[in-house]
Design a protein around this motif. Structure first.
Motif, PDB file in Angstrom:
ATOM      1  N   SER A  18       0.810  -1.223   0.000  1.00  0.00           N
ATOM      2  CA  SER A  18       0.000   0.000   0.000  1.00  0.00           C
ATOM      3  C   SER A  18       0.842   1.271   0.000  1.00  0.00           C
ATOM      4  O   SER A  18       0.334   2.358  -0.315  1.00  0.00           O
ATOM      5  CB  SER A  18      -0.941   0.006   1.215  1.00  0.00           C
ATOM      6  N   VAL A  19       2.150   1.152   0.333  1.00  0.00           N
ATOM      7  CA  VAL A  19       3.029   2.326   0.315  1.00  0.00           C
ATOM      8  C   VAL A  19       4.174   2.137  -0.683  1.00  0.00           C
ATOM      9  O   VAL A  19       5.163   2.869  -0.639  1.00  0.00           O
ATOM     10  CB  VAL A  19       3.592   2.623   1.724  1.00  0.00           C
ATOM     11  N   HIS A  20       4.049   1.158  -1.567  1.00  0.00           N
ATOM     12  CA  HIS A  20       5.101   0.875  -2.544  1.00  0.00           C
ATOM     13  C   HIS A  20       4.705   1.454  -3.902  1.00  0.00           C
ATOM     14  O   HIS A  20       3.530   1.388  -4.292  1.00  0.00           O
ATOM     15  CB  HIS A  20       5.293  -0.642  -2.663  1.00  0.00           C
ATOM     16  N   PRO A  21       5.660   2.033  -4.647  1.00  0.00           N
ATOM     17  CA  PRO A  21       5.314   2.654  -5.935  1.00  0.00           C
ATOM     18  C   PRO A  21       4.773   1.673  -6.975  1.00  0.00           C
ATOM     19  O   PRO A  21       4.170   2.101  -7.960  1.00  0.00           O
ATOM     20  CB  PRO A  21       6.634   3.278  -6.400  1.00  0.00           C
ATOM     21  N   PHE A  22       4.974   0.360  -6.795  1.00  0.00           N
ATOM     22  CA  PHE A  22       4.362  -0.593  -7.712  1.00  0.00           C
ATOM     23  C   PHE A  22       2.840  -0.515  -7.655  1.00  0.00           C
ATOM     24  O   PHE A  22       2.155  -0.787  -8.641  1.00  0.00           O
ATOM     25  CB  PHE A  22       4.778  -2.026  -7.361  1.00  0.00           C
ATOM     26  N   TYR A  23       2.304  -0.147  -6.461  1.00  0.00           N
ATOM     27  CA  TYR A  23       0.858  -0.252  -6.249  1.00  0.00           C
ATOM     28  C   TYR A  23       0.241   1.020  -5.660  1.00  0.00           C
ATOM     29  O   TYR A  23      -0.930   1.026  -5.295  1.00  0.00           O
ATOM     30  CB  TYR A  23       0.564  -1.431  -5.296  1.00  0.00           C
ATOM     31  N   SER A  24       1.034   2.082  -5.569  1.00  0.00           N
ATOM     32  CA  SER A  24       0.526   3.331  -5.012  1.00  0.00           C
ATOM     33  C   SER A  24       1.214   4.493  -5.713  1.00  0.00           C
ATOM     34  O   SER A  24       2.020   4.298  -6.616  1.00  0.00           O
ATOM     35  CB  SER A  24       0.793   3.387  -3.501  1.00  0.00           C
ATOM     36  N   ASP A  25       0.914   5.704  -5.244  1.00  0.00           N
ATOM     37  CA  ASP A  25       1.558   6.880  -5.836  1.00  0.00           C
ATOM     38  C   ASP A  25       2.813   7.286  -5.080  1.00  0.00           C
ATOM     39  O   ASP A  25       3.331   8.391  -5.264  1.00  0.00           O
ATOM     40  CB  ASP A  25       0.568   8.052  -5.897  1.00  0.00           C
ATOM     41  N   PRO A  36       9.832  -2.147   9.681  1.00  0.00           N
ATOM     42  CA  PRO A  36       9.130  -2.322  10.969  1.00  0.00           C
ATOM     43  C   PRO A  36       8.210  -1.164  11.317  1.00  0.00           C
ATOM     44  O   PRO A  36       7.111  -1.383  11.844  1.00  0.00           O
ATOM     45  CB  PRO A  36      10.287  -2.441  11.978  1.00  0.00           C
ATOM     46  N   THR A  37       8.627   0.062  11.012  1.00  0.00           N
ATOM     47  CA  THR A  37       7.796   1.223  11.316  1.00  0.00           C
ATOM     48  C   THR A  37       6.516   1.214  10.490  1.00  0.00           C
ATOM     49  O   THR A  37       5.423   1.492  11.001  1.00  0.00           O
ATOM     50  CB  THR A  37       8.584   2.521  11.055  1.00  0.00           C
ATOM     51  N   VAL A  38       6.647   0.896   9.203  1.00  0.00           N
ATOM     52  CA  VAL A  38       5.460   0.841   8.331  1.00  0.00           C
ATOM     53  C   VAL A  38       4.473  -0.207   8.837  1.00  0.00           C
ATOM     54  O   VAL A  38       3.260   0.033   8.919  1.00  0.00           O
ATOM     55  CB  VAL A  38       5.871   0.531   6.877  1.00  0.00           C
ATOM     56  N   LEU A  39       4.972  -1.361   9.234  1.00  0.00           N
ATOM     57  CA  LEU A  39       4.098  -2.437   9.703  1.00  0.00           C
ATOM     58  C   LEU A  39       3.456  -2.084  11.040  1.00  0.00           C
ATOM     59  O   LEU A  39       2.275  -2.358  11.272  1.00  0.00           O
ATOM     60  CB  LEU A  39       4.890  -3.741   9.830  1.00  0.00           C
ATOM     61  N   GLU A  40       4.228  -1.466  11.937  1.00  0.00           N
ATOM     62  CA  GLU A  40       3.693  -1.105  13.251  1.00  0.00           C
ATOM     63  C   GLU A  40       2.618  -0.035  13.123  1.00  0.00           C
ATOM     64  O   GLU A  40       1.574  -0.091  13.795  1.00  0.00           O
ATOM     65  CB  GLU A  40       4.832  -0.606  14.146  1.00  0.00           C
ATOM     66  N   ASN A  41       2.838   0.956  12.271  1.00  0.00           N
ATOM     67  CA  ASN A  41       1.832   2.001  12.070  1.00  0.00           C
ATOM     68  C   ASN A  41       0.530   1.426  11.531  1.00  0.00           C
ATOM     69  O   ASN A  41      -0.559   1.861  11.897  1.00  0.00           O
ATOM     70  CB  ASN A  41       2.365   3.067  11.112  1.00  0.00           C
ATOM     71  N   ALA A  42       0.651   0.421  10.669  1.00  0.00           N
ATOM     72  CA  ALA A  42      -0.551  -0.199  10.105  1.00  0.00           C
ATOM     73  C   ALA A  42      -1.330  -0.943  11.186  1.00  0.00           C
ATOM     74  O   ALA A  42      -2.567  -0.905  11.217  1.00  0.00           O
ATOM     75  CB  ALA A  42      -0.166  -1.159   8.982  1.00  0.00           C
ATOM     76  N   LYS A  43      -0.633  -1.603  12.113  1.00  0.00           N
ATOM     77  CA  LYS A  43      -1.317  -2.332  13.186  1.00  0.00           C
ATOM     78  C   LYS A  43      -2.023  -1.371  14.130  1.00  0.00           C
ATOM     79  O   LYS A  43      -3.131  -1.632  14.608  1.00  0.00           O
ATOM     80  CB  LYS A  43      -0.308  -3.183  13.954  1.00  0.00           C
ATOM     81  N   GLN A  44      -1.384  -0.254  14.428  1.00  0.00           N
ATOM     82  CA  GLN A  44      -1.983   0.717  15.342  1.00  0.00           C
ATOM     83  C   GLN A  44      -3.222   1.362  14.753  1.00  0.00           C
ATOM     84  O   GLN A  44      -4.170   1.689  15.473  1.00  0.00           O
ATOM     85  CB  GLN A  44      -0.943   1.782  15.712  1.00  0.00           C
ATOM     86  N   SER A  45      -3.227   1.531  13.439  1.00  0.00           N
ATOM     87  CA  SER A  45      -4.396   2.150  12.802  1.00  0.00           C
ATOM     88  C   SER A  45      -5.506   1.148  12.545  1.00  0.00           C
ATOM     89  O   SER A  45      -6.616   1.536  12.183  1.00  0.00           O
ATOM     90  CB  SER A  45      -3.980   2.807  11.480  1.00  0.00           C
ATOM     91  N   ALA A  46      -5.194  -0.147  12.746  1.00  0.00           N
ATOM     92  CA  ALA A  46      -6.177  -1.219  12.517  1.00  0.00           C
ATOM     93  C   ALA A  46      -6.803  -1.103  11.133  1.00  0.00           C
ATOM     94  O   ALA A  46      -7.998  -1.322  10.943  1.00  0.00           O
ATOM     95  CB  ALA A  46      -7.253  -1.194  13.592  1.00  0.00           C
ATOM     96  N   TYR A  47      -5.976  -0.749  10.173  1.00  0.00           N
ATOM     97  CA  TYR A  47      -6.447  -0.560   8.806  1.00  0.00           C
ATOM     98  C   TYR A  47      -6.432  -1.898   8.080  1.00  0.00           C
ATOM     99  O   TYR A  47      -5.375  -2.447   7.790  1.00  0.00           O
ATOM    100  CB  TYR A  47      -5.562   0.459   8.087  1.00  0.00           C
TER     101      TYR A  47
END
Length: 468
Positions: A18-25, A36-47
């Motif tokens: 979701s944050v990679h240029p292959f699949y996003s802007d 690790p930061t990207v994954l942790e932020n995603a868990k905290q947002s429960a997205y």
């Protein structure tokens, strides 16, 4: 992640995608340190992300981003950092492209494929493997397969593609090599040389296994290998620059499918998620609307779509690899040999090759690739390798006439038809008559050197259109 078992959850792969240029802007992929930061932020947002919410990925759009990221030297560009570089073989006739993978993830994936080879009994501790895979020109099949074999418990001799056959034969005898490996063409070339040796020299070889890659084996090729080496166990590995090595074909599968126009492979659903989607996804009105397209029922043909669960930093997500495939359960004969704990995760993917709905035309007639492939696999024809080339007459691009050239390497031993009979059959298929025979040439080759090959993988390309 299970200790010693390397894969990522689909949730984590989708989060990075979701944050990679292959699949996003996004401009750049994350670096290894940023994961690790990207994954942790995603868990905290429960997205919660769903695979179906991502569009299908096609080679042309993927490689536009790859071409940009490959040459961008910005320190923010994670694509160029801590990476293993693999390259396509150029097997479609186009220019080769590089694909970057996290170097640690690459080693983990090789270890997992080696484990699959071991679990399936294809490679066992104590096997000595001599591999003739290609290396150089950025191509890395040799180091890939040698590491896979070592992960399975084998000892490996890296002969490479340029070692003389007499040296290879001496090494097989000296080191008691029991397994040979390479592209199908490498195995056939070695077998042709061994067939010329004295009976005494051949008896000094104790090859019991052969593992091939890159292309399906034909009945004629299989029969020829058996005639030279005896009843060896034939197996295979499938992979690509984009997905890496991801499935294996056991000797049981190779034996039962070699006379078909498909090959069966075992894959682990913890390591790769496969979808088989209807052919309509390539029609113009469906290309931009893939989320609500249902997979075809198991056993039904469709286009293979891959999501790797072993590639996190540069994810491969819903990638249309170009193969026609169908999903099947494991046969009972194979299930009986496997540990109970892995049975829920092992399945069969049946690969029919590239999308053969495509055809080519010459002199006003259309020829289906699938029909051509079926003909070239007729056992009595004894064809070990073939190549069909469309080009301008006299290689003059300004010439309006399209010239059709067919190159063939065959095994003339055994119950094969004569060269004259085969010539008649091929001319009949391509509808060669007096009015167009000046635009047709059939060449019988003595060895593989007469074929045109891809620029990096050095693979024989079965069809080349040089008119484009």
């Amino acid at each position: 992640m299970t200790p010693g078992y390397y894969y990522y959850s689909l949730e984590d792969v989708l989060t990075i995608a979701s944050v990679h240029p292959f699949y996003s802007d996004s401009m750049y992929p994350p670096t290894r340190e940023e994961l690790p930061t990207v994954l942790e932020n995603a868990k905290q947002s429960a997205y919660g992300l769903k695979l179906a919410s991502f569009p299908l990925t096609r080679k042309d759009t993927l490689y536009k981003q790859i071409a940009r990221l490959t040459i961008d030297t910005s320190p923010r560009n994670g694509y160029r950092q801590d990476t293993y570089i693999s390259t396509t073989g150029g097997g479609s006739g186009g220019p080769p492209m590089v694909f970057a993978t996290d170097s640690i993830e690459t080693r983990q994936q090789r270890a997992m494929l080696g484990l699959m080879l071991k679990i399936c009994g294809i490679i066992e501790p104590g096997d000595w493997v001599l591999t003739m895979h290609n290396a150089g020109y950025f191509y890395r099949a040799l180091d890939l397969m040698s590491e896979v074999f070592e992960s399975a418990g084998a000892a490996v001799l890296c002969a490479g593609p340029d070692m003389h056959h007499h040296d290879i034969v001496d090494a097989i005898a000296q080191f008691r090599v029991n397994t040979i490996s390479g592209d199908v063409g490498h195995l056939i070339q070695l077998a042709k040389y061994v067939a010329t040796l004295s009976e005494e020299k051949r008896k000094s070889l104790h090859v019991t296994k052969a593992l091939y890659t890159s292309e399906a084996i034909t009945p004629a090729q299989r029969s020829f290998l058996f005639s030279v080496f005896g009843d060896i166990a034939l197996s295979s590995v499938i992979g690509s620059a984009e997905a890496g090595p991801w499935a294996v074909s056991s000797p049981e599968q190779t034996a039962t499918t070699v006379y078909e126009n498909y090959a069966d492979f075992i894959f682990d659903d913890r390591l790769i998620h496969l979808e088989v989607l209807p052919f309509s996804i390539e029609e113009s009105d469906e290309r931009g609307n893939s989320g609500d397209i249902a997979t075809v029922p198991n056993g039904e043909k469709g286009l293979l779509v891959q999501t790797s669960l072993q590639r996190l930093r540069n994810p491969l997500l819903r990638y249309i690899c170009g193969d026609v495939a169908s999903l099947h359960p494991l046969p009972n004969t194979i299930r009986a040999k496997l540990p109970m704990e892995i049975l829920p995760h092992y399945h069969v993917i049946r690969i029919y090759g590239r999308d053969r709905r495509i055809s080519f035309d010459w002199y006003g007639e259309y020829f289906q690739f699938q029909t051509l492939q079926t003909l070239m696999r007729i056992e009595s024809w004894g064809i070990l390798q073939y190549q069909v080339i469309l080009r301008r007459k006299d290689n003059d691009q300004d010439n309006v006439d399209t010239f059709l050239e067919v190159r063939i390497l065959r095994n003339t031993g055994g119950e094969t038809i004569s060269q004259e009979e085969l010539t008649r059959e091929i001319r009949h298929f391509f509808m060669v008559f007096e009015n167009n025979e000046h635009l047709f040439e059939l060449r019988f080759l003595a060895d593989h050197e007469g074929f045109l090959r891809s620029t990096t993988g050095r693979k024989v390309i079965n069809f080349l259109d040089l008119c484009k």
